[in-house]
Motif scaffolding. Structure first.
Motif, mmCIF file in Angstrom:
data_model
loop_
_atom_site.group_PDB
_atom_site.id
_atom_site.type_symbol
_atom_site.label_atom_id
_atom_site.label_comp_id
_atom_site.label_asym_id
_atom_site.label_seq_id
_atom_site.Cartn_x
_atom_site.Cartn_y
_atom_site.Cartn_z
ATOM 1 N N ILE A 104 0.847 -1.199 0.000
ATOM 2 C CA ILE A 104 0.000 0.000 0.000
ATOM 3 C C ILE A 104 0.881 1.248 0.000
ATOM 4 O O ILE A 104 0.694 2.166 -0.799
ATOM 5 C CB ILE A 104 -0.954 -0.006 1.208
ATOM 6 N N ARG A 105 1.869 1.277 0.868
ATOM 7 C CA ARG A 105 2.716 2.467 1.007
ATOM 8 C C ARG A 105 3.587 2.704 -0.217
ATOM 9 O O ARG A 105 3.949 3.844 -0.509
ATOM 10 C CB ARG A 105 3.544 2.359 2.273
ATOM 11 N N SER A 106 3.920 1.642 -0.949
ATOM 12 C CA SER A 106 4.742 1.795 -2.155
ATOM 13 C C SER A 106 3.912 2.274 -3.349
ATOM 14 O O SER A 106 4.466 2.661 -4.362
ATOM 15 C CB SER A 106 5.399 0.464 -2.517
ATOM 16 N N GLY A 107 2.579 2.209 -3.206
ATOM 17 C CA GLY A 107 1.714 2.605 -4.306
ATOM 18 C C GLY A 107 1.316 1.449 -5.202
ATOM 19 O O GLY A 107 0.541 1.620 -6.144
ATOM 20 N N LYS A 151 -3.497 0.731 -4.543
ATOM 21 C CA LYS A 151 -4.007 2.096 -4.461
ATOM 22 C C LYS A 151 -5.370 2.129 -3.765
ATOM 23 O O LYS A 151 -6.000 1.102 -3.578
ATOM 24 C CB LYS A 151 -4.114 2.683 -5.860
ATOM 25 N N ALA A 152 -5.793 3.340 -3.404
ATOM 26 C CA ALA A 152 -7.081 3.527 -2.733
ATOM 27 C C ALA A 152 -8.188 2.801 -3.479
ATOM 28 O O ALA A 152 -8.282 2.893 -4.705
ATOM 29 C CB ALA A 152 -7.400 5.009 -2.615
ATOM 30 N N HIS A 153 -8.975 2.076 -2.740
ATOM 31 C CA HIS A 153 -10.147 1.337 -3.199
ATOM 32 C C HIS A 153 -9.815 0.072 -3.997
ATOM 33 O O HIS A 153 -10.726 -0.576 -4.498
ATOM 34 C CB HIS A 153 -11.117 2.241 -3.980
ATOM 35 N N ASP A 154 -8.522 -0.284 -4.111
ATOM 36 C CA ASP A 154 -8.163 -1.570 -4.707
ATOM 37 C C ASP A 154 -8.659 -2.673 -3.784
ATOM 38 O O ASP A 154 -8.554 -2.574 -2.562
ATOM 39 C CB ASP A 154 -6.654 -1.724 -4.868
ATOM 40 N N LYS A 155 -9.177 -3.722 -4.390
ATOM 41 C CA LYS A 155 -9.662 -4.871 -3.620
ATOM 42 C C LYS A 155 -8.494 -5.809 -3.337
ATOM 43 O O LYS A 155 -7.721 -6.129 -4.234
ATOM 44 C CB LYS A 155 -10.745 -5.606 -4.410
ATOM 45 N N LEU A 156 -8.369 -6.207 -2.087
ATOM 46 C CA LEU A 156 -7.343 -7.176 -1.712
ATOM 47 C C LEU A 156 -7.819 -8.580 -2.085
ATOM 48 O O LEU A 156 -9.022 -8.820 -2.217
ATOM 49 C CB LEU A 156 -7.068 -7.103 -0.215
ATOM 50 N N LEU A 216 -5.569 1.159 7.237
ATOM 51 C CA LEU A 216 -5.109 1.009 5.863
ATOM 52 C C LEU A 216 -6.143 0.355 4.962
ATOM 53 O O LEU A 216 -6.026 0.440 3.743
ATOM 54 C CB LEU A 216 -3.811 0.193 5.831
ATOM 55 N N VAL A 217 -7.115 -0.313 5.563
ATOM 56 C CA VAL A 217 -8.127 -1.016 4.769
ATOM 57 C C VAL A 217 -9.508 -0.819 5.389
ATOM 58 O O VAL A 217 -9.632 -0.411 6.548
ATOM 59 C CB VAL A 217 -7.832 -2.540 4.676
ATOM 60 N N TYR A 218 -10.516 -1.115 4.575
ATOM 61 C CA TYR A 218 -11.891 -1.140 5.069
ATOM 62 C C TYR A 218 -12.585 -2.324 4.406
ATOM 63 O O TYR A 218 -12.181 -2.773 3.330
ATOM 64 C CB TYR A 218 -12.631 0.172 4.765
ATOM 65 N N GLY A 219 -13.592 -2.837 5.078
ATOM 66 C CA GLY A 219 -14.330 -3.973 4.545
ATOM 67 C C GLY A 219 -15.722 -3.572 4.107
ATOM 68 O O GLY A 219 -16.309 -2.640 4.661
ATOM 69 N N GLY A 273 -6.288 7.729 1.038
ATOM 70 C CA GLY A 273 -5.427 8.659 1.739
ATOM 71 C C GLY A 273 -4.401 8.050 2.669
ATOM 72 O O GLY A 273 -3.805 8.757 3.462
ATOM 73 N N LYS A 274 -4.174 6.732 2.590
ATOM 74 C CA LYS A 274 -3.230 6.103 3.501
ATOM 75 C C LYS A 274 -1.927 5.683 2.804
ATOM 76 O O LYS A 274 -0.997 5.262 3.457
ATOM 77 C CB LYS A 274 -3.863 4.881 4.172
ATOM 78 N N ALA A 275 -1.859 5.791 1.508
ATOM 79 C CA ALA A 275 -0.647 5.402 0.794
ATOM 80 C C ALA A 275 0.471 6.398 1.102
ATOM 81 O O ALA A 275 0.225 7.571 1.351
ATOM 82 C CB ALA A 275 -0.904 5.353 -0.701
ATOM 83 N N ASN A 276 1.687 5.897 1.102
ATOM 84 C CA ASN A 276 2.896 6.712 1.299
ATOM 85 C C ASN A 276 2.924 7.422 2.645
ATOM 86 O O ASN A 276 3.518 8.482 2.767
ATOM 87 C CB ASN A 276 3.055 7.738 0.163
#
Length: 77
Positions: A19-22, A25-30, A59-62, A73-76
């Motif tokens: 996540i931090r490396s990009g 990205k935001a809203h990507d599904k794990l 860092l994530v939401y379900g 807004g949590k990347a980097n």
């Protein structure tokens, strides 16, 4: 540190780094719990614990019935 505890932290740390490396990205599904359990050769309970740690790190939401996604807004950070 018991093996299972080390594994859930390792999974959470690897996802955090992605996540931090990009890479994620935001809203990507794990990947699903089952997919990650197979990938890391652990139980689904261990993956769920890793997801819980990622949630605690904000860092994530379900989404019920949809999966786990990268928080905005949590990347980097």
């Amino acid at each position: 540190m018991p093996y299972e505890q080390a594994e859930y932290r390792r999974i959470a740390d690897e996802v955090t780094a992605r996540i931090r490396s990009g890479e994620l990205k935001a809203h990507d599904k794990l990947p699903s719990t089952a997919e990650l359990a197979e990938q890391y050769h652990v139980s689904t309970a261990t993956v769920n614990r890793a997801f819980g740690l990622l949630h605690d790190r904000e860092l994530v939401y379900g989404k019920q019935g949809k999966g786990v996604f990268v928080a905005e807004g949590k990347a980097n950070k």
